[in-house]
Design an enzyme around this catalytic site. Structure first.
Site, short mmCIF file in Angstrom:
data_model
loop_
_atom_site.label_atom_id
_atom_site.label_comp_id
_atom_site.label_asym_id
_atom_site.label_seq_id
_atom_site.Cartn_x
_atom_site.Cartn_y
_atom_site.Cartn_z
N LYS A 150 -27.26 -108.24 16.56
CA LYS A 150 -26.06 -108.67 17.29
C LYS A 150 -26.14 -110.17 17.62
O LYS A 150 -25.24 -110.93 17.35
CB LYS A 150 -25.93 -107.84 18.57
N HIS A 174 -45.78 -77.39 20.52
CA HIS A 174 -47.20 -77.46 20.17
C HIS A 174 -47.80 -78.80 20.58
O HIS A 174 -48.87 -79.17 20.12
CB HIS A 174 -47.37 -77.19 18.67
N GLU A 185 -38.20 -111.19 16.45
CA GLU A 185 -38.83 -110.26 15.51
C GLU A 185 -37.99 -110.12 14.25
O GLU A 185 -38.50 -110.15 13.12
CB GLU A 185 -38.98 -108.87 16.15
N GLY A 195 -25.72 -103.77 22.18
CA GLY A 195 -26.61 -103.44 21.06
C GLY A 195 -26.90 -101.96 20.96
O GLY A 195 -26.88 -101.36 19.88
N ARG A 196 -27.14 -101.31 22.10
CA ARG A 196 -27.52 -99.89 22.06
C ARG A 196 -26.34 -98.97 21.81
O ARG A 196 -26.52 -97.76 21.69
CB ARG A 196 -28.28 -99.51 23.33
N LYS A 225 -39.80 -111.87 26.72
CA LYS A 225 -39.46 -112.69 25.54
C LYS A 225 -39.80 -114.15 25.82
O LYS A 225 -40.35 -114.86 24.98
CB LYS A 225 -37.96 -112.61 25.25
N GLU A 240 -32.62 -98.54 28.93
CA GLU A 240 -32.19 -99.94 28.94
C GLU A 240 -30.89 -100.08 29.73
O GLU A 240 -30.64 -101.09 30.37
CB GLU A 240 -32.01 -100.46 27.50
O1 F6P Z 1 -34.22 -107.18 23.72
C1 F6P Z 1 -33.39 -106.11 23.89
C2 F6P Z 1 -32.27 -106.16 22.91
O2 F6P Z 1 -31.41 -107.19 23.24
C3 F6P Z 1 -31.52 -104.86 22.83
O3 F6P Z 1 -30.58 -104.72 23.82
C4 F6P Z 1 -30.97 -104.92 21.46
O4 F6P Z 1 -30.57 -103.68 21.00
C5 F6P Z 1 -32.15 -105.48 20.71
O5 F6P Z 1 -32.75 -106.37 21.60
C6 F6P Z 1 -31.83 -106.16 19.42
O6 F6P Z 1 -30.97 -107.23 19.65
P1 F6P Z 1 -30.19 -107.90 18.46
O7 F6P Z 1 -29.32 -106.88 17.84
O8 F6P Z 1 -29.42 -109.01 19.09
O9 F6P Z 1 -31.20 -108.42 17.49
#
Ligand code: F6P
Length: 550
Positions: free
Chosen positions: A209, A386, A215, A269-270, A514, A355
């Site tokens: 997003k 299990h 990462e 995002g979620r 972060k 979150e």
């Molecule tokens: O760090 C949390 C977060 O912002 C989440 O809310 C989101 O789903 C995820 O990182 C990934 O974010 P992006 O889609 O901006 O890479």
């Protein structure tokens, strides 16, 4: 907290403190109609919440608390696109992503009002054309050959929803195009993610997003290098696509605009699997199944929006969770789909719930006077039985469980499905019924155990029982039902946020880590100067560096 809300909370707490209030079995004994009274059915989903301590008085008090908390006005503002995300001053309008353009959803972003439905429908049409072109072999790799697989790079909401939906929608027939997911920045995640993929026929989706997630950026660079090494520079333009709300950053990365699918900041995002973030779902499952999933979710939106709280599936789930987490103090909650296809449901819901609702301040910034989101865990039944279900049956804490089950299987082994279902029903029954010391002693005596053995072993075999669960039952796990269920959980999360009085749509709690990681990163490079840290962190960094020295 308003006076009305405080009083409603007080009423709930006094109901929970009634002598015997935690005896679910007594509620069944007192009310033979209980199973019917505490079951709701809508949108093809039956929700049984009879195996909880919610009785008529508690339900009325929960609804009174929802009234005092303004849940209905909140839902009206939420569906109207008002800025329910107060700390980021914008609406949360993921419902527009799954509704037809004619739904007319509009959303506030600061002082602007955006036509969310029009935006979503336009991008959806572009996605459909793209997916159909890939499947028809019209969209091709740099060397003119077909695209045969997808590498989906993203993390958090840009990973968990698509991963769950791809698995749920393609479990039986297998995908039209296989999707490999890459989320973790750990260099050990990359090789398995590209194993079996040919860079000359792989479409790489960079899903973020913000398009600033460190990462994802690092993994996207690694994927670009892998593509260029295996298929040449031209593969970047031909075989990379970006799904993002940050179109400036996607063009800086070098992805051509026809391969960029956007969405508004009003998609959290979620809650984004319905957006272009779900492109890999459509590529894997086919456009028609993706569209059916969206339609199912839209139907659930309509139910939640139009149904008074007493008959509203999402509100009932939210109120039950509120009762368990905040009134009864259950710190955890277990999600158990008896369906291999929903194996990743708890992982998705962990982000969704924790979150969204793992917050400590009210909308006005003052401390929340109650507990908020419980810890979510779970996996597919019967695997859970299990592993961790021992604790849920006999541990010292109470863990409310939500079971999910389809009545009909989509495979040709009905006996396996009956065994699966028998286990789901048995778990819920066992949690509630338990097994008393007297029952254990009698059973052991009948089996011929000696009195000494009975004395020694019987206490270990007692099940306390009176442990709550809810069950969601539906005819089949078809694409529309997957959409309905996921939208149902999303709405449960939003309504819980209103019950707790918090902002469910921001996630500031992820930021500090972060920021500190950005500061520490240069310290770990060869010759990096140590930064200012607490003694423990400084010592660990020094030790880490020493251990890396040749
Ligand atoms: O760090 C949390 C977060 O912002 C989440 O809310 C989101 O789903 C995820 O990182 C990934 O974010 P992006 O889609 O901006 O890479």
């Amino acid at each position: 907290m308003t006076e009305a809300r405080t009083q409603a909370l007080h009423r709930l707490r006094s109901l929970a403190a009634r002598p015997g209030a935690q005896r679910i079995t007594s509620l069944f004994a007192a009310d033979p109609e209980r199973a019917r009274t505490f079951t709701l059915a809508a949108e093809g989903i039956t929700l049984d919440y009879a195996k909880t301590t919610i009785d008529a008085e508690v339900r009325a008090a929960l609804l009174a608390y929802a009234g005092a908390s303004g849940v209905e006005p909140f839902l009206a503002r939420f569906f109207a696109g008002e800025a329910v995300n107060v700390s980021e001053d914008r609406g949360a309008m993921h419902m527009a992503l799954r509704a037809p353009a004619a739904a007319g959803y509009r959303v506030a972003v600061g002082s602007r009002i955006e036509d969310a439905s029009a935006m979503a429908a336009a991008e959806r049409a572009r996605m459909e054309a793209f997916v159909r072109a890939v499947h028809a072999g019209e969209k091709r790799a740099a060397d003119g050959g077909p695209l045969r697989a997808i590498l989906h790079i993203g993390i958090g909401g840009s990973d968990l929803g698509p991963r769950l939906a791809v698995e749920a929608l393609t479990h039986l027939e297998g995908p039209v195009l296989p999707v490999h997911f890459l989320a973790n920045v750990d260099g050990h995640a990359f090789p398995p993610a590209v194993r079996g993929l040919d860079p000359r026929s792989t479409l790489v989706l960079v899903v973020s997003k913000s398009f600033t997630t460190a990462e994802t950026a690092l993994n996207a660079e690694a994927a670009r290098a892998w593509l260029v090494a295996g298929a040449g520079e031209a593969a970047v333009a031909a075989q990379m696509a970006a799904l993002s709300a940050n179109l400036k950053a996607t063009s800086a990365f070098g992805i051509p605009t026809e391969h960029v699918f956007g969405f508004g900041d009003w998609v959290g995002g979620r809650f984004s699997l319905w957006s272009p973030v779900g492109l890999s779902i459509a590529l894997a499952a086919g456009w028609d199944r993706f569209a059916a999933m969206l339609a199912g979710a839209a139907a659930m939106d309509a139910h939640v929006r139009a149904t008074p709280l007493a008959g509203n599936l999402a509100a009932t789930l939210a109120l039950a969770d509120f009762w368990h987490a905040t009134i009864l103090g259950c710190a955890t909650r277990c999600l158990l789909p008896y369906d291999e296809r929903l194996r990743l449901l708890a992982a998705w819901m962990q982000q969704g719930e924790m979150e969204s609702n793992g917050k400590g301040v009210l909308l006005d910034g003052s401390p929340v006077p109650t507990s908020t989101a419980p810890v979510i865990f779970g996996t597919a039944g019967t695997d859970a039985q299990h592993s961790f279900m021992q604790m849920v049956h006999q541990g010292t804490g109470i863990v409310p469980v939500t079971f999910l089950l389809a009545a009909r299987e989509d495979h040709d082994r009905p006996a396996a499905h009956r065994m699966l279902a028998a286990n789901a029903f048995a778990q819920a029954e066992a949690l509630m019924r338990g097994r008393s010391l007297a029952e254990v002693r009698a059973a052991m005596a009948a089996a011929g155990a000696s009195p000494a053995t009975i004395d020694r072993v019987a206490p270990h075999r007692v099940f306390p029982g009176e442990r709550p669960s809810l069950t969601l039952l539906y005819p089949r796990l078809d694409p529309a039902t997957i959409g309905r269920l996921l939208a149902l959980f999303e709405h449960e999360i939003a309504i819980e946020g209103a019950l707790w009085g918090i902002d469910s749509f921001d996630q500031w709690g992820v930021e500090l880590g972060k920021e500190l990681a950005r500061a520490i990163l240069p310290e770990l490079a060869p010759g990096g100067a140590p930064g200012a840290h607490d003694g423990s962190t400084a010592a660990l960094i020094a030790r880490f560096r020493a251990l890396r020295e040749p």
